[in-house]
Design a protein around this motif. Structure first.
Motif, mmCIF file in Angstrom:
data_model
loop_
_atom_site.group_PDB
_atom_site.id
_atom_site.type_symbol
_atom_site.label_atom_id
_atom_site.label_comp_id
_atom_site.label_asym_id
_atom_site.label_seq_id
_atom_site.Cartn_x
_atom_site.Cartn_y
_atom_site.Cartn_z
ATOM 1 N N CYS A 159 10.607 -7.880 11.609
ATOM 2 C CA CYS A 159 11.923 -8.201 11.053
ATOM 3 C C CYS A 159 11.735 -8.752 9.642
ATOM 4 C CB CYS A 159 12.641 -9.205 11.942
ATOM 5 S SG CYS A 159 14.319 -9.585 11.401
ATOM 6 N N CYS A 160 12.441 -8.192 8.659
ATOM 7 C CA CYS A 160 12.304 -8.653 7.277
ATOM 8 C C CYS A 160 13.576 -8.351 6.503
ATOM 9 C CB CYS A 160 11.094 -8.006 6.599
ATOM 10 S SG CYS A 160 11.175 -6.212 6.516
ATOM 11 N N ARG A 161 13.682 -8.899 5.307
ATOM 12 C CA ARG A 161 14.823 -8.654 4.456
ATOM 13 C C ARG A 161 14.750 -7.234 3.881
ATOM 14 N NH1 ARG A 161 18.707 -11.848 5.503
ATOM 15 N NH2 ARG A 161 19.571 -11.416 3.422
ATOM 16 N N PRO A 162 15.884 -6.648 3.513
ATOM 17 C CA PRO A 162 15.864 -5.289 2.942
ATOM 18 C C PRO A 162 14.953 -5.170 1.726
ATOM 19 C CG PRO A 162 18.109 -5.921 3.496
ATOM 20 C CD PRO A 162 17.267 -7.143 3.703
ATOM 21 N N GLY A 163 14.905 -6.230 0.894
ATOM 22 C CA GLY A 163 14.037 -6.173 -0.279
ATOM 23 C C GLY A 163 12.572 -6.064 0.085
ATOM 24 N N GLU A 164 12.145 -6.784 1.138
ATOM 25 C CA GLU A 164 10.758 -6.717 1.578
ATOM 26 C C GLU A 164 10.439 -5.349 2.165
ATOM 27 O OE1 GLU A 164 6.835 -7.520 2.818
ATOM 28 O OE2 GLU A 164 8.137 -8.317 1.242
ATOM 29 N N MET A 165 11.407 -4.764 2.885
ATOM 30 C CA MET A 165 11.196 -3.430 3.438
ATOM 31 C C MET A 165 11.018 -2.396 2.323
ATOM 32 S SD MET A 165 10.808 -1.541 6.087
ATOM 33 C CE MET A 165 11.321 -2.654 7.413
ATOM 34 N N LEU A 166 11.839 -2.507 1.266
ATOM 35 C CA LEU A 166 11.702 -1.593 0.128
ATOM 36 C C LEU A 166 10.373 -1.813 -0.588
ATOM 37 C CD1 LEU A 166 15.313 -1.670 -1.380
ATOM 38 C CD2 LEU A 166 14.196 0.230 -0.200
ATOM 39 N N ARG A 167 9.946 -3.071 -0.701
ATOM 40 C CA ARG A 167 8.659 -3.347 -1.349
ATOM 41 C C ARG A 167 7.511 -2.686 -0.598
ATOM 42 N NH1 ARG A 167 4.163 -6.273 -1.182
ATOM 43 N NH2 ARG A 167 4.655 -6.986 0.933
ATOM 44 N N ARG A 168 7.525 -2.797 0.729
ATOM 45 C CA ARG A 168 6.469 -2.176 1.537
ATOM 46 C C ARG A 168 6.504 -0.660 1.413
ATOM 47 N NH1 ARG A 168 4.352 -5.118 6.575
ATOM 48 N NH2 ARG A 168 4.666 -7.319 6.108
ATOM 49 N N LEU A 169 7.710 -0.110 1.367
ATOM 50 C CA LEU A 169 7.834 1.339 1.256
ATOM 51 C C LEU A 169 7.320 1.830 -0.091
ATOM 52 C CD1 LEU A 169 8.944 3.774 2.880
ATOM 53 C CD2 LEU A 169 11.083 3.480 1.638
ATOM 54 N N LEU A 170 7.635 1.110 -1.167
ATOM 55 C CA LEU A 170 7.230 1.530 -2.507
ATOM 56 C C LEU A 170 5.741 1.320 -2.766
ATOM 57 C CD1 LEU A 170 10.276 0.264 -4.604
ATOM 58 C CD2 LEU A 170 9.707 2.615 -3.971
ATOM 59 N N LEU A 171 5.068 0.526 -1.912
ATOM 60 C CA LEU A 171 3.611 0.391 -2.042
ATOM 61 C C LEU A 171 2.914 1.739 -1.908
ATOM 62 C CD1 LEU A 171 2.759 -2.810 0.047
ATOM 63 C CD2 LEU A 171 2.415 -2.503 -2.410
#
Length: 247
Positions: A159-171
């Protein structure tokens, strides 16, 4: 990393390992773990043999076996550290820590079916490791991601904030111009068609050993003569066979 993997494989294609010739390899860069963490590694698909200087195919001496995995790990560590040392002379502490760790090369058992090979590699070629069905809305605007834990083999939720999910995806979005899929050896684009044609020609010309097996002819239960010849096999109807079994 691509150069280090290919240099490692080439170092083992020699007379000592009964594979003196040119290897071929398809490599796919994979950067994510099951929870979209940074886990950079390369998947390799390697034909079980080499193309010799005489344009003939030389298969591995032992079916289903290519190179010793522990020796591959040691060689890959050396190749990778040399290249990192050349590129990053300022990160001395990072290099010391990396040298102290044990490095791992995983060799998957041979895959005999083309469909299984294509299915396995396709999961890493056409998208980043996230399926929309894994995502769900959480509490207070958070995002929940369901994934399978590699060690426990169980389903877990992150479970995480949308910003953290996008950060992981953009890695795992590669820089422009960086090729995720690469071909080496006799599978390189410039020579692949000609090399495969040479391999197919070599395989069709290789002599096949024919071993004649002398089978003992059936013996007649009455006259004991061994000159019986099989004409046909008659199968009793199922109803008759069932009736005889019950009687």
């Amino acid at each position: 990393m691509f150069h280090s993997v290919w240099a490692t494989l080439q170092a083992f294609a020699n007379q000592r390992h009964h594979l003196e010739g040119q290897l071929g390899a398809l490599m796919v860069l994979h950067t994510w773990g099951r929870n979209l963490s940074q886990h950079t590694h390369i998947h390799c698909l390697i034909p079980g043999g080499v193309l010799t200087e005489g344009k003939t195919w030389l298969a591995t001496r032992k079916e289903g076996y290519l190179f010793p995995v522990k020796a591959l790990s040691v060689r890959f560590k050396r190749e990778m550290m040399q290249r990192v040392q050349q590129e990053i002379d300022t990160h001395e502490n990072l290099l010391i820590e990396a040298k102290s760790k044990a490095w791992v090369v995983y060799s998957k058992p041979v895959l005999h079916h083309a469909r299984a090979v294509v299915g396995y590699l396709s999961r890493y070629c056409n998208r980043i490791g996230l399926n929309p069905t894994q995502l769900n809305y959480g509490n207070n605007g958070s995002v929940e991601m369901t994934y399978k834990d590699h060690q426990s083999k169980t389903l877990k939720q992150m479970c995480c904030r949308p910003g953290e999910m996008l950060r992981r995806l953009l890695l795992h979005a590669l820089p422009k111009g960086l090729m995720r899929i690469r071909y080496y050896g006799f599978l390189a684009n410039a020579i692949r068609a000609r090399a495969i044609a040479d391999i197919r020609k070599s395989l069709s010309e290789q002599p096949h050993e024919v071993t004649e097996v002398q089978k003992e002819k059936p013996c007649c239960p009455n006259c004991k003569n061994r000159s019986m010849v099989l004409i046909r096999i008659a199968v009793r109807p199922r109803a008759i066979a069932e009736k005889e079994r019950l009687s």
